[in-house]
Design an enzyme around this catalytic site. Structure first.
Site, PDB file in Angstrom:
ATOM      1  N   GLU A  92      11.110  15.976  14.589  1.00  0.00           N
ATOM      2  CA  GLU A  92      11.530  15.808  13.195  1.00  0.00           C
ATOM      3  C   GLU A  92      10.823  16.840  12.313  1.00  0.00           C
ATOM      4  OE1 GLU A  92       9.977  12.235  11.328  1.00  0.00           O
ATOM      5  OE2 GLU A  92      11.751  12.106  10.071  1.00  0.00           O
ATOM      6  N   GLY A 121       7.269   4.760   8.026  1.00  0.00           N
ATOM      7  CA  GLY A 121       6.490   5.984   8.180  1.00  0.00           C
ATOM      8  C   GLY A 121       6.822   6.657   9.497  1.00  0.00           C
ATOM      9  N   SER A 122       5.880   7.436   9.976  1.00  0.00           N
ATOM     10  CA  SER A 122       6.130   8.239  11.172  1.00  0.00           C
ATOM     11  C   SER A 122       5.998   7.391  12.451  1.00  0.00           C
ATOM     12  CB  SER A 122       5.137   9.397  11.220  1.00  0.00           C
ATOM     13  OG  SER A 122       3.836   8.871  11.354  1.00  0.00           O
ATOM     14  N   GLY A 124       3.503   4.343  13.307  1.00  0.00           N
ATOM     15  CA  GLY A 124       4.169   3.083  13.665  1.00  0.00           C
ATOM     16  C   GLY A 124       3.577   2.486  14.943  1.00  0.00           C
ATOM     17  N   GLU A 156      10.123   0.860  10.366  1.00  0.00           N
ATOM     18  CA  GLU A 156      11.205   1.816  10.082  1.00  0.00           C
ATOM     19  C   GLU A 156      10.574   3.191  10.202  1.00  0.00           C
ATOM     20  OE1 GLU A 156      13.327   0.707   6.401  1.00  0.00           O
ATOM     21  OE2 GLU A 156      12.105  -1.080   6.559  1.00  0.00           O
ATOM     22  N   CYS A 201      14.200  10.326   5.899  1.00  0.00           N
ATOM     23  CA  CYS A 201      14.202   9.904   7.314  1.00  0.00           C
ATOM     24  C   CYS A 201      15.567  10.142   7.929  1.00  0.00           C
ATOM     25  CB  CYS A 201      13.790   8.438   7.431  1.00  0.00           C
ATOM     26  SG  CYS A 201      14.817   7.311   6.470  1.00  0.00           S
ATOM     27  N   LYS A 253       0.845  -1.202   0.000  1.00  0.00           N
ATOM     28  CA  LYS A 253       0.000   0.000   0.000  1.00  0.00           C
ATOM     29  C   LYS A 253       0.877   1.248   0.000  1.00  0.00           C
ATOM     30  CE  LYS A 253      -1.725   2.536   3.097  1.00  0.00           C
ATOM     31  NZ  LYS A 253      -1.577   3.843   2.429  1.00  0.00           N
TER      32      LYS A 253
END
Ligand code: NAD
Length: 470
Positions: A370, A217-218, A222, A239, A273, A166
């Site tokens: 971030e 993703g974030s 996550g 990740e 990232c 996805k």
């Protein structure tokens, strides 16, 4: 009356949503919105395709090599489409297509879990075999749609799993095209791309037919993925976000490293990232470093990714632009100064001026969180220990780097960083063969290299006595 700009991912006609060019605000195309009942059928087909796919490692490797060739051959179509939906300069899209093919080729060449004997202290013969897990759900963000997808499906497929992938609803188009390209090389239903807005991802990761969830993703998403996978106890690889620090040492040669340092922070408009997101500089060298970076920020050509002169494209989407603008305003309001840039650029796209911030309070969210955009806080330090402590002092632990002329000294300092990868005089240079794993909240599990392959396999041990039992 002024025309309304289309929303980034609004439903335009039944069952489809619009994907918008971040450089212009105009629609690129629409993508299908998968219905929940269709997801069941997709996972069922992935489960059915698994039996054939898992049974022949040599045929799998050959199919993955053919897939790599097909991706390379389709680069002329894939790269511009990626630029139009993601925003990055065309040269970077081409490089991303090349890395997508390289991942397929790398995992095709790995040993796919050949049986091997185990040492056993008892009089038995023990053999370790590796088995694929079953259908894998791969969820990908919008910053590197193709290469991050390949970082997931290449090891999962090489291991003998089937994959339901996805992409982000901000960037589904190049991934859909990639699926068409790959369908020439892979058997039906071995890799299926599903597109749609939430709750599609949430449904996919909690689907009972999924045996491994691999997510990039974030950190907040996550956590939601880990919670969802708890119900099915599917394996989870996460990740997640990073807030990488770079530490400059007293003996750094600024002229020699400034270009590399600048692009380690600003490549892909800072939406990496493992971008350098905070820079710690000896107080004595601080003005010189700020000026070197600010000059590069002012000289960087910002524009649409399809323009050959462009080095920095737009931010990918409106919420990300708003987040970066908000964090920058917050820092400026708290006393920071923009040595270059400082805000959004006029025009229809999501353009933000490359920004170098000084005098930033250490507790400012642009330092502690971030930013994921083209804004770099440059922070002076007087004691190196304080810089190392600050670099390690967040919940993130993806990467870090140390920059200096004395490489032994730099390596000693790099060894003190609490993160998954530390570089010296470089940042975010990754080899396909290395493990990729963030510490703390930046990740769970290991991707990359043989470790990435084994994350998609289940160990299976067979014991037999050396002799027939009496
Ligand atoms: P995000 O977490 O918002 O979305 C990532 C993906 O998850 C998208 O496909 C999204 O549609 C999907 N998603 C959203 N809610 C979900 C849910 N409840 N269940 C399942 N899937 C869901 O992240 P983003 O904004 O697309 O990407 C930026 C983030 O990704 C940054 O934090 C960045 O650091 C991180 N990132 C990490 C790495 C890494 O390798 N560690 C690489 C690239 C990006």
């Amino acid at each position: 009356m002024p025309a309304r700009r289309p929303a980034r991912t609004s439903a335009t006609r039944a069952g489809r949503f619009t994907v918008t060019d971040p450089a212009t605000g105009e629609a690129v195309d629409t993508a299908p919105e998968l219905r929940p009942e269709e997801l069941d059928a997709v996972v069922d087909r992935a489960r059915a395709a698994w039996d054939g796919w898992r049974s022949d490692p040599a045929a799998r490797a050959a199919a993955l090599r053919a897939a790599a060739d097909a991706v390379e051959a389709a680069g002329a179509d894939l790269a511009p489409l990626l630029t139009r939906e993601q925003g990055k300069p065309l040269a970077e899209s081409r490089a991303e297509v090349a890395r997508t093919a390289a991942r397929l080729r790398y995992f095709a060449a790995l040993d796919h879990g050949r049986p091997r004997p185990l040492v056993d202290e008892r009089p038995v013969r023990s053999e370790l075999r590796w088995r694929p897990l079953g259908p894998v759900a791969a969820i990908v963000p919008w910053n590197f749609p193709l290469q991050l997808a390949a970082a997931k499906f290449a090891p999962a497929l090489a291991a003998g799993n089937t994959v339901v992938l996805k992409p982000s609803p901000y960037t589904p188009l190049a991934t859909m095209h990639l699926a068409t390209v790959l369908s020439a090389a892979l058997p039906a239903d071995v890799l299926t791309v599903v597109t749609g807005r939430e709750p599609l991802g949430a449904r996919l990761v909690s689907h009972p037919g999924i045996r491994h969830v691999t997510f990039t993703g974030s950190i907040p998403t996550g956590r939601a993925v880990a919670r969802a996978a708890a119900d099915t106890l599917a394996r989870v690889t996460l990740e997640l976000g990073g807030n990488d620090a770079a530490i400059l040492l007293e003996d750094v040669d600024v002229d020699a490293v400034a270009d590399r340092l600048f692009w380690a922070a600003f490549r892909n408009c800072g939406q990496v990232c493992m971008a350098v997101k905070r820079l710690y500089v000896p107080a004595r060298r601080h003005p010189e470093v700020v000026e070197a970076l600010a000059r590069r920020a002012r000289d960087t050509v910002v524009g649409p990714g399809l323009d050959p002169a462009t080095r920095l494209g737009p931010l990918n989407n409106a919420p990300q632009l708003a987040r970066v603008a908000h964090r920058t305003r917050q820092a400026l309001a708290a006393g920071a100064r923009a040595a270059a840039g400082g805000g959004r650029l006029a025009g229809p796209g999501h353009f933000f001026a490359p920004t170098i911030l000084t005098d930033v309070p250490a507790h400012s969210p642009i330092v502690t969180e971030e930013q994921f955009g083209p804004v770099l806080p440059v922070l002076p330090y007087t004691r190196l220990d304080d810089a190392v402590e600050a670099a390690n002092g967040t919940g993130f632990g993806l990467g870090g780097s140390v920059w200096g002329t004395d490489l032994d000294r730099a390596e000693e300092v790099a060894g003190r960083l609490d993160c998954g990868t530390a570089w010296i005089n470089h940042h975010a240079e990754l080899s396909l063969a290395q493990p990729f794993a963030g510490t703390k909240e930046s990740g769970v599990g290991v991707a990359g290299g043989p470790w990435g392959l084994y994350g998609n396999l289940q160990p299976f041990v067979v014991h037999r006595p050396e002799e027939t039992c009496p």
